[in-house]
Scaffold this motif. Sequence first.
Motif, PDB file in Angstrom:
ATOM      1  N   GLU A 159     -25.836 -51.580  23.966  1.00 13.68           N
ATOM      2  CA  GLU A 159     -25.300 -51.764  22.621  1.00 13.68           C
ATOM      3  C   GLU A 159     -24.963 -50.450  21.935  1.00 13.68           C
ATOM      4  O   GLU A 159     -24.108 -50.417  21.051  1.00 13.68           O
ATOM      5  CB  GLU A 159     -26.314 -52.521  21.751  1.00 13.68           C
ATOM      6  N   ILE A 160     -25.654 -49.368  22.322  1.00 21.27           N
ATOM      7  CA  ILE A 160     -25.543 -48.136  21.543  1.00 21.27           C
ATOM      8  C   ILE A 160     -24.917 -46.973  22.286  1.00 21.27           C
ATOM      9  O   ILE A 160     -24.324 -46.090  21.663  1.00 21.27           O
ATOM     10  CB  ILE A 160     -26.942 -47.732  21.017  1.00 21.27           C
TER      11      ILE A 160
ATOM     12  N   VAL B 107     -24.478 -44.178  12.941  1.00 17.64           N
ATOM     13  CA  VAL B 107     -24.906 -45.549  12.621  1.00 17.64           C
ATOM     14  C   VAL B 107     -26.376 -45.595  12.219  1.00 17.64           C
ATOM     15  O   VAL B 107     -26.822 -46.587  11.639  1.00 17.64           O
ATOM     16  CB  VAL B 107     -24.666 -46.513  13.800  1.00 17.64           C
ATOM     17  N   PHE B 108     -27.145 -44.515  12.519  1.00 18.56           N
ATOM     18  CA  PHE B 108     -28.566 -44.501  12.172  1.00 18.56           C
ATOM     19  C   PHE B 108     -28.792 -44.002  10.743  1.00 18.56           C
ATOM     20  O   PHE B 108     -29.935 -43.942  10.303  1.00 18.56           O
ATOM     21  CB  PHE B 108     -29.339 -43.597  13.130  1.00 18.56           C
TER      22      PHE B 108
ATOM     23  N   PRO C 227     -25.532 -45.415   4.219  1.00 15.76           N
ATOM     24  CA  PRO C 227     -24.145 -45.195   3.788  1.00 15.76           C
ATOM     25  C   PRO C 227     -23.975 -43.949   2.929  1.00 15.76           C
ATOM     26  O   PRO C 227     -22.997 -43.209   3.083  1.00 15.76           O
ATOM     27  CB  PRO C 227     -23.820 -46.474   2.999  1.00 15.76           C
ATOM     28  N   GLU C 228     -24.932 -43.705   2.021  1.00 16.62           N
ATOM     29  CA  GLU C 228     -24.787 -42.534   1.161  1.00 16.62           C
ATOM     30  C   GLU C 228     -24.936 -41.225   1.946  1.00 16.62           C
ATOM     31  O   GLU C 228     -24.309 -40.216   1.610  1.00 16.62           O
ATOM     32  CB  GLU C 228     -25.794 -42.572   0.005  1.00 16.62           C
ATOM     33  N   ASP C 229     -25.755 -41.230   2.998  1.00 19.74           N
ATOM     34  CA  ASP C 229     -25.878 -40.033   3.835  1.00 19.74           C
ATOM     35  C   ASP C 229     -24.605 -39.782   4.625  1.00 19.74           C
ATOM     36  O   ASP C 229     -24.176 -38.630   4.794  1.00 19.74           O
ATOM     37  CB  ASP C 229     -27.059 -40.180   4.795  1.00 19.74           C
ATOM     38  N   ASN C 230     -23.989 -40.867   5.123  1.00 24.34           N
ATOM     39  CA  ASN C 230     -22.711 -40.710   5.831  1.00 24.34           C
ATOM     40  C   ASN C 230     -21.617 -40.226   4.891  1.00 24.34           C
ATOM     41  O   ASN C 230     -20.783 -39.400   5.260  1.00 24.34           O
ATOM     42  CB  ASN C 230     -22.317 -42.031   6.496  1.00 24.34           C
TER      43      ASN C 230
ATOM     44  N   GLU D   7     -36.548 -34.716   7.819  1.00 24.57           N
ATOM     45  CA  GLU D   7     -37.257 -35.966   7.564  1.00 24.57           C
ATOM     46  C   GLU D   7     -36.497 -36.731   6.501  1.00 24.57           C
ATOM     47  O   GLU D   7     -36.031 -36.152   5.515  1.00 24.57           O
ATOM     48  CB  GLU D   7     -38.696 -35.711   7.116  1.00 24.57           C
ATOM     49  N   GLY D   8     -36.359 -38.023   6.721  1.00 24.15           N
ATOM     50  CA  GLY D   8     -35.641 -38.829   5.746  1.00 24.15           C
ATOM     51  C   GLY D   8     -35.518 -40.261   6.226  1.00 24.15           C
ATOM     52  O   GLY D   8     -36.035 -40.654   7.267  1.00 24.15           O
ATOM     53  N   TRP D   9     -34.804 -41.064   5.448  1.00 23.29           N
ATOM     54  CA  TRP D   9     -34.624 -42.476   5.786  1.00 23.29           C
ATOM     55  C   TRP D   9     -33.588 -42.623   6.890  1.00 23.29           C
ATOM     56  O   TRP D   9     -32.548 -41.967   6.879  1.00 23.29           O
ATOM     57  CB  TRP D   9     -34.184 -43.266   4.557  1.00 23.29           C
ATOM     58  N   ARG D  10     -33.896 -43.483   7.846  1.00 23.18           N
ATOM     59  CA  ARG D  10     -32.953 -43.847   8.885  1.00 23.18           C
ATOM     60  C   ARG D  10     -32.871 -45.374   8.956  1.00 23.18           C
ATOM     61  O   ARG D  10     -33.740 -46.077   8.454  1.00 23.18           O
ATOM     62  CB  ARG D  10     -33.382 -43.278  10.253  1.00 23.18           C
ATOM     63  N   VAL D  11     -31.830 -45.854   9.621  1.00 22.72           N
ATOM     64  CA  VAL D  11     -31.518 -47.291   9.615  1.00 22.72           C
ATOM     65  C   VAL D  11     -31.690 -47.869  11.016  1.00 22.72           C
ATOM     66  O   VAL D  11     -31.173 -47.329  11.995  1.00 22.72           O
ATOM     67  CB  VAL D  11     -30.070 -47.524   9.131  1.00 22.72           C
TER      68      VAL D  11
END
Length: 660
Positions: A195-196, A203-204, A207-210, A231-235
Motif C-alpha cells: 500500500e505504501i 502522507v504521514f 495537512p498543515e505540516d504539508n 518530534e511531532g504529530w504524525r498520521v
Amino acid sequence: MTQPASSPSPEDTPALEPREDADVRDSLYRTLVQEIEDYAIFMLDLDGRVRTWNAGAQKIKGYAAREIIGQHFSRFYPAEALARDWPAYELREALAVGRFEDEGWRVRKDGSLFWANVVITTMRDPDGTPIGFAKLTRDLTLRRQEEERLRQSEERFRLLVESVEDYAIFMLDPDGRVASWNAGAIEIKGYRPEEIIGQHFSVFYRPEDNAAGKPAGELARASRFGRVEDEGWRVRKDGSLFWANVIITAVYDSSGTLRGFAKVTRDLSERKRLEELERSSQHVSEFLATLAHELRNPLAPLRNAVGVMQLEPQLSPTIASCRDMIDRQTIQLSRLVDDLLDMGRITTGKIDLRMASVDMAEVVAHSVEAVRPLADQRQQVIDVRLPAEGVVVEGDFVRLVQVLQNLLNNASKFSPTGGRIAIEIVNEARNIVLTVSDQGRGISPGSLDTIFTLFAQEDRLLDPTHNGLGIGLTLSRSLVELHGGMISAQSEGRGMGSVFTVRLPRARRRAVRSTNAAGRPTAAMPANAMRVLVIDDNRDSADSLAMLIGMKGHESRAAYDGASGLTVAREFLPDLVLVDLAMPDMDGFTVLRALRANAAFARTVTAAMTGFGQNQDRERSIGEGFDAHLVKPVEMVLLDALLADAKRRFLAAGTGRPLA
C-alpha cells in the motif's frame, strides 16, 4: 699467398645483434612467467591441452608440470561445468573474439574447489593463424569468502530490521518516496508494504505540516547536515494521530551521490502522555489544597440551604429568585467537580470510552442544547453549519458531547453580550474537522502553547468572574486524543476572537458479521449478491480478501486449506471460488479437480491465485480448467473484472436459488 679472412661487413653486424637480444628477452620473459607464484600462467594448444606450466599454476592447482602437460584443461572444472560443456564454450568464445574472461568454481588436484578469475587469450602467428591459447588464473577464494560473509551479514541485518516491531524503519528514495517497509512500520503506521511503497512520505504528515513544506524541509536539512531529528504529530493510515520521534539520515554512495534516506520513527504517544502527567503533578498537589478550601467546604452548606428553601412554601419572588440562582451556581460547581474527577480518571488511565458509530450532527445538537441557557442569558447567537452528507465518527457519544460543550461554554463565557458563536464541521479524506469560533476576548500569542495545560489560565486576575479551574480545555484535549484525534487553538490576539479546531478520524466502514458455528455472516445480502469462497493457507491473505469481497456487496467465506475449503464449498455452494495454488497437502489443482468432479459446482467460476505470472503459468492454470489466473497481490481492477464476469454468469444461469 693466402688471403686473410675478410671481416664481417657493416651490413651483416647489426642483423645479428637484434636476434641475440630477442633471444635474451624471450629467455628472461619465460623465466619471469615461470617464477610467478600468485598467478597460474600456462598455454593451451588449440584442442585445449596444456603445453606449459608455471610455478603459480603448480601452487594454485596442485599439479607438477610433468603431471599436467599434455592433459586437457577441462580437468580443472567441476562436474556441473563439464555437464554444460563450459570448457569448450570458453575456447570457442576466446577464438571468436580474441579474449574470454570468467569467474567461477575450479578444481584443484586434491579435488578441493577454489573460486577463480580466468582470462583466456587467443595466440596467433604473424599470419594471424590461431596457434593456441594463453590462460591466466587467479585464486579469489579469500575475496569470495569475504564477500559471502558480507552478504550474509547484510542479509542478517536486513532480516533484523524487517522483524523489528517497536520502530518503523524504512528507506526513502532521493525524492522522498518509500522504498522499503519493515514490521514496525506496519505496526506503527498501519500500511501494508504494497500500500505504501512508492508513495511519498508526506502522507504521514498533517495537512498543515504539508502546507508549510515540513517534509521537504526535513529532507533538505538531512541532505545538508547528514541527519535531522524531530518530534511531532504524525498520521496513521486510519487518520489517527500519534506523537513521533523521527530521525532521517541521508545515505550516500562511495562517490558522494545521494542514494536516498534512512528513516526511523518511534511512537512516543504514551511517553508524551506520561510527561504531561509528570509536568502537571505539582499543579495537581497545589490544586487539591485549593479545592478543599474553595469548593468542598462551601459546597455542602450551599446545597443544604437550597434544600431548605425548596421546602419552604411561602417564599417571596425575590427569595425564590435567589434560591434558583444559588441552585444554578451549585450545579455549575458540581460540573466543575465532575470535570476534575474525569481529569483524574484520565491521568490515572481509569477512563473507558464506549466506542460506537456516532453521528456528529447529534453531538452538536446535544451540546448546543446544554449550553443554550448560558447563551440565551447573554443574548448570544449560535450558528451551526453541517455538510449535507452525514458525518460519522467512531467514538464515545457522551464524551464527544462533553468536549464540544466545554468549547461552547468557553466561547460563551469569553464572548460579549449579543456575540455570535459558530460551529462548523467539514469532511476531509480521512478526518472530520470541527471548529468552534467566537468574537470574544481572544488569546494572546504567548498563551497559545499553554492554553491546554492543566490548570493554566490566561490573565487569572484580569477578570475573576471568568476564571474557572483551568480543567475544561485540558480535559477536552485528553478526550480528543483518546479518540485518536487532536485539538488546537488559533487567535489573532487579544480582542480578536478565538477558533478551536478538533480533528477526529472518520468511522471506518466495517462489514457487520456474526460468529455463529459456521462462521457465516447473518446480515442480509443484496438480491444479486454472489457467494464467494476464498481458499488460501495464508490466513491473513484469505481473511483480508474475503473481507474486501464482502465490502463489495457479496457474501464471502474463507478457508485455510484445500480439504476444509471443499467442506465449506459443499455447504456454501459458492458461485465463485478463488484458490491459492501452492497449498500444503492439497494444492489448488487438486482442489479444482475435486470441485469439477461434483455436479453441484458445474456452473461455479474458479480462479487460480499464485505468485507466478509467466505465460506458461497462466497457460497451465487455464489448461487445468481454471476460468482465470490471478497473480498475487491481486490487482483491484482484475478482481473487479473477475467479480463482474462471475456475476454475469451467475445472473445468466438464472438458478433462482436464495442466498442463505
